[in-house]
Design a protein around this motif. Structure first.
Motif, PDB file in Angstrom:
ATOM      1  N   SER A 101       0.869  -1.020  -0.061  1.00  0.00           N
ATOM      2  CA  SER A 101       0.046   0.029  -0.049  1.00  0.00           C
ATOM      3  C   SER A 101       0.858   1.272  -0.044  1.00  0.00           C
ATOM      4  CB  SER A 101      -0.921   0.108   1.073  1.00  0.00           C
ATOM      5  OG  SER A 101      -0.223   0.061   2.296  1.00  0.00           O
ATOM      6  N   ASN A 114      -6.422  -2.401  -5.552  1.00  0.00           N
ATOM      7  CA  ASN A 114      -7.827  -1.880  -4.964  1.00  0.00           C
ATOM      8  C   ASN A 114      -7.395  -0.502  -3.868  1.00  0.00           C
ATOM      9  OD1 ASN A 114      -6.757  -3.060  -2.316  1.00  0.00           O
ATOM     10  ND2 ASN A 114      -7.266  -5.055  -3.541  1.00  0.00           N
ATOM     11  N   GLN A 115      -8.275  -0.169  -3.088  1.00  0.00           N
ATOM     12  CA  GLN A 115      -8.110   1.042  -2.171  1.00  0.00           C
ATOM     13  C   GLN A 115      -8.441   0.487  -0.849  1.00  0.00           C
ATOM     14  OE1 GLN A 115      -9.890   4.663  -3.498  1.00  0.00           O
ATOM     15  NE2 GLN A 115      -9.223   5.794  -1.700  1.00  0.00           N
ATOM     16  N   THR A 116      -7.596   0.734   0.103  1.00  0.00           N
ATOM     17  CA  THR A 116      -8.001   0.345   1.680  1.00  0.00           C
ATOM     18  C   THR A 116      -9.052   1.264   2.111  1.00  0.00           C
ATOM     19  OG1 THR A 116      -6.283   1.650   2.458  1.00  0.00           O
ATOM     20  CG2 THR A 116      -5.500  -0.519   1.895  1.00  0.00           C
ATOM     21  N   LYS A 117      -9.513   0.624   3.248  1.00  0.00           N
ATOM     22  CA  LYS A 117     -10.895   1.436   3.788  1.00  0.00           C
ATOM     23  C   LYS A 117     -10.261   2.900   4.410  1.00  0.00           C
ATOM     24  CE  LYS A 117     -13.171  -2.455   5.551  1.00  0.00           C
ATOM     25  NZ  LYS A 117     -13.588  -3.380   6.908  1.00  0.00           N
ATOM     26  N   LYS A 118      -8.772   2.959   4.483  1.00  0.00           N
ATOM     27  CA  LYS A 118      -8.306   4.095   5.033  1.00  0.00           C
ATOM     28  C   LYS A 118      -7.694   5.134   3.783  1.00  0.00           C
ATOM     29  CE  LYS A 118      -6.496   2.598   9.384  1.00  0.00           C
ATOM     30  NZ  LYS A 118      -5.288   2.454  10.502  1.00  0.00           N
TER      31      LYS A 118
END
Length: 259
Positions: free
Chosen positions: A178, A243-247
């Protein structure tokens, strides 16, 4: 006269030779920085006085880092690099059993110790404990006759018809993780397992190239399939965001080239 002015003069001479005599002409092997400047200068020449000039950059195989520029005569097809006089020299230990573990630096250092100028040498591809050297054809016989040792290992050299097919398909290792953004410095730190603070001086110091173009801004953004080269460290292909993390961080993937 600085190095850029010398390069411009060299380009002009070679382009004029090809254009007026209708014969192929070529440079020696160019660094990535020189390759980056070449299209700009050639475009200027084409607009000024040599409208028909054509050239191709080639280093013996598609993924080559060091390439020479070949100016094409009128009878050559666009992109045809077959007129570029380069050779492939295989460098092998005389006795594999007693050979050192040899690296790219070992082979290059031994070649330089012969007095061979760096611009006469293209890529060096390592295959186990032997190497395949791409060089200007006029150096091949000299290298075969004079190169007897790499580090403490006795070697012999032979001119080959070409590169083994498996060597032209680079090996890669997948790295993922990330990052806050797809800024160049962030992705570099992931690819080379280092900190962004260590990557920034390399970028600003002219050591980083994207698709062969010099980039000096740490905030430059990467696009899918961009090829990034860092001098003395290696290169990688930026695969893209998975993808993109929740943060809000981006999970990205790169494929780093390994020898």
């Amino acid at each position: 006269m600085n190095e850029e002015e010398v390069l411009v003069g060299r380009i002009q001479d070679l382009a004029e030779q090809c254009y007026h005599r209708d014969v192929p002409s070529h440079t020696e092997f160019l660094t990535l920085a020189e390759q980056d400047l070449y299209p700009i200068f050639c475009e200027k020449l084409a607009h000024q006085e040599l409208p028909g000039v054509r050239y191709v950059l080639s280093g013996g195989y598609e993924a080559a880092e060091r390439k020479a520029a070949l100016f094409l005569p009128s009878y050559a097809e666009d992109g045809d690099a077959s007129m570029l006089p380069i050779a492939v020299v295989r460098i092998s230990p005389l006795n594999e059993k007693f050979a050192d573990a040899l690296s790219h630096r070992d082979f290059l250092g031994s070649l330089m110790n012969l007095g061979v100028e760096r611009y006469k040498l293209g890529d060096i591809l390592i295959d186990g404990n032997q190497a395949y050297l791409i060089c200007m054809a006029d150096m091949a016989d000299y290298i075969c006759a004079e190169l007897k040792k790499v580090r403490h290992t006795s070697v012999y050299c032979e001119v080959e018809a070409g590169l083994p097919e498996e060597l032209t398909e680079p090996k890669t290792e997948r790295k993922e993780g990330s990052v806050a953004s797809v800024r160049l410095d962030a992705v570099l730190s992931l690819a080379f397992s280092s900190s962004r603070s260590k990557m920034v001086p390399l970028i600003e110091g002219g050591q980083v190239f994207i698709n062969g173009k010099l980039v000096t801004s740490p905030s430059a953004s990467l696009k899918e399939d961009d090829l990034v080269t860092v001098r003395h460290m290696g290169k990688f292909r930026y695969v893209g965001v998975q993808n993109q993390t929740k943060k809000g961080r981006l999970y990205v993937v790169v494929e780093r080239f390994v020898s």
